[in-house]
Enzyme design. Structure first.
Site, mmCIF file in Angstrom:
data_model
loop_
_atom_site.group_PDB
_atom_site.id
_atom_site.type_symbol
_atom_site.label_atom_id
_atom_site.label_comp_id
_atom_site.label_asym_id
_atom_site.label_seq_id
_atom_site.Cartn_x
_atom_site.Cartn_y
_atom_site.Cartn_z
ATOM 1 N N ALA A 1 -33.980 35.591 28.791
ATOM 2 C CA ALA A 1 -33.520 34.197 28.962
ATOM 3 C C ALA A 1 -33.254 33.468 27.642
ATOM 4 O O ALA A 1 -32.336 32.651 27.558
ATOM 5 C CB ALA A 1 -34.552 33.428 29.779
ATOM 6 N N CYS B 1 -35.290 43.195 1.891
ATOM 7 C CA CYS B 1 -35.943 43.739 0.700
ATOM 8 C C CYS B 1 -37.386 44.081 1.020
ATOM 9 O O CYS B 1 -38.091 43.271 1.606
ATOM 10 C CB CYS B 1 -35.986 42.697 -0.402
ATOM 11 S SG CYS B 1 -34.415 42.466 -1.182
ATOM 12 N N ASN C 1 -26.510 43.344 18.687
ATOM 13 C CA ASN C 1 -27.088 42.089 18.203
ATOM 14 C C ASN C 1 -26.729 41.771 16.760
ATOM 15 O O ASN C 1 -26.680 40.609 16.374
ATOM 16 C CB ASN C 1 -28.614 42.110 18.358
ATOM 17 C CG ASN C 1 -29.247 43.405 17.945
ATOM 18 O OD1 ASN C 1 -28.890 44.473 18.436
ATOM 19 N ND2 ASN C 1 -30.166 43.342 17.010
#
Ligand code: PLP
Length: 382
Positions: A206, A330, A157
């Site tokens: 989906a 951060c 991803n």
């Protein structure tokens, strides 16, 4: 504020109009519970059947192998925990760059004594096939009676790398292991044939392929290898209890069919958008690296800029109406690199300056030119 430019399609995508229209009747009119036997529920039942057929068709599965879930996280948790509940003495082999929907259930199982191995990746995020084979060999020597579960994502991803799934499946099967893949980022964007690729379990969601949020599925080649996940009613062949989200399920099926039919067209379109953005950066002599393998999810661009704070860049782009995400977050004390950027051992001078621009089929050439100009302006000003 200028018009929004949405370039975070790996996080979620806009609903496709075909999916939206397919969902409508099941929200207001045909709202019957598919488990009831009166005639009003017939259209809900029919929709479930149609969705199972459309989805199985697009990955060359059988309709009875598709189990609807609430999305990628549930499908991943079910694959991992469901396998271990059914095969308690088995080991798990996964990679260092999986999504937390895989890593966290693995950590939980490790605490209760399950042996989990995390395969390293190279600088492009490709898993080491040698290490996979070594772990499988070790496991088969230690415990001849149990089958390991191998869970390797189809595509990452953060950096978009597509893993050599067919090879991973073949090695897994050589050692009699069961092979699961988290295909959440890949399905609808690259061709998937579960039979040719010898995939045993596959997770999908989906909202990553222009379907609705909160719905997904798990493909299960042989349900004997898994325990049911949600327990309760007899839905999903007794394997996943809970009243089905009919509108979501039919929306998912229509979105998947449309994207699966247009994979090649969308790929060419997105690769062209990628090169327009890269040309802009190169013309302005911006120093950056592109992460991930050449075989990647079309439109997924992990870009690391020399000497820049990725989080600052992301916020500045946000102020300009551009949505991208960052690979380094951060907290109050220091900037943390994501586990994926750490695993690929990216040069620290670049790593902290990483953003992910993930383009989708609704982005335009004008969008990417604007993204390019905006990145250049922020970098030149900083
Ligand atoms: N797996 C991968 C690779 C993902 O990218 C995501 C979402 O970002 C998930 C699993 C989780 O999916 P969902 O948002 O449907 O729970």
């Amino acid at each position: 504020m200028k018009n929004l430019i949405y370039a975070d399609n790996a996080a979620t995508t806009k609903l496709d109009i075909d999916a939206y229209e397919a969902m409508q009747p099941y929200l207001m009119d045909d709202y019957g519970n598919a488990s009831q036997s009166y005639s009003f529920s017939r259209s809900s039942k029919k929709a479930l059947k149609e969705a199972r057929e459309i989805i199985s068709d697009s990955i060359n599965a059988n309709p009875g192998d598709i189990f609807f879930t609430s999305g990628g996280t549930e499908s991943d948790n079910w694959a991992i925990k469901g396998y271990i509940f059914k095969n308690p003495n088995s080991s798990i082999i996964t990679s260092q760059i999986e999504h937390h929907a895989i890593l966290n259930p693995c950590h939980t199982l490790e605490k209760s004594g399950v042996d989990v191995r995390y395969i390293a990746v190279d600088e492009n995020g490709l898993v080491s096939l040698e290490e996979l084979e070594r772990y499988l060999h070790d496991n088969s020597q230690k415990n001849k009676k149990t089958r390991s579960l191998v869970s390797i994502m189809f595509a990452n991803n953060e950096i978009g790398t597509v893993e050599p799934i067919k090879d991973i499946a073949a090695i897994s099967h050589k050692y009699n292991a069961v092979f699961h893949t988290d295909a959440v980022q890949a399905i609808g964007h690259v061709d998937i044939d579960v039979k040719k690729m010898e995939i045993d379990l596959l997770s999908a969601s989906a909202h990553k392929f222009n379907g609705p949020k909160g719905v997904g599925f798990l493909y299960v080649r042989n349900s004997e290898c898994l325990s049911p996940y949600n327990e309760g009613g007899a839905q999903e062949f007794g394997m996943r209890a809970g009243t089905e989200n009919i509108a979501g399920i039919i929306g998912m099926a229509y979105a998947l069919r449309k994207n699966a039919d247009e994979i090649e067209k969308n790929k060419l379109y997105l690769l062209n958008l990628e090169s327009i953005l890269e040309d802009e950066l190169k013309t302005a002599s911006i120093q950056y690296r592109r992460n991930g393998a050449t075989s990647h999810i079309p439109g997924n661009m992990s870009l690391s800029f020399l000497g820049i704070e990725g989080e600052m860049l992301m916020h500045r782009l946000d102020l300009m109406g551009i949505c991208v995400s960052t690979g380094a977050a951060c907290d109050s004390r220091k900037t943390q690199l994501s586990h994926v950027l750490q695993a690929i051992e990216l040069d620290k001078n670049y790593a902290y300056g990483t953003i992910r621009v993930s383009l989708g089929k609704f982005n335009t050439e004008e969008d990417v030119k604007e993204i390019g100009r905006s990145i250049i302006n922020v970098i030149k000003e900083s």
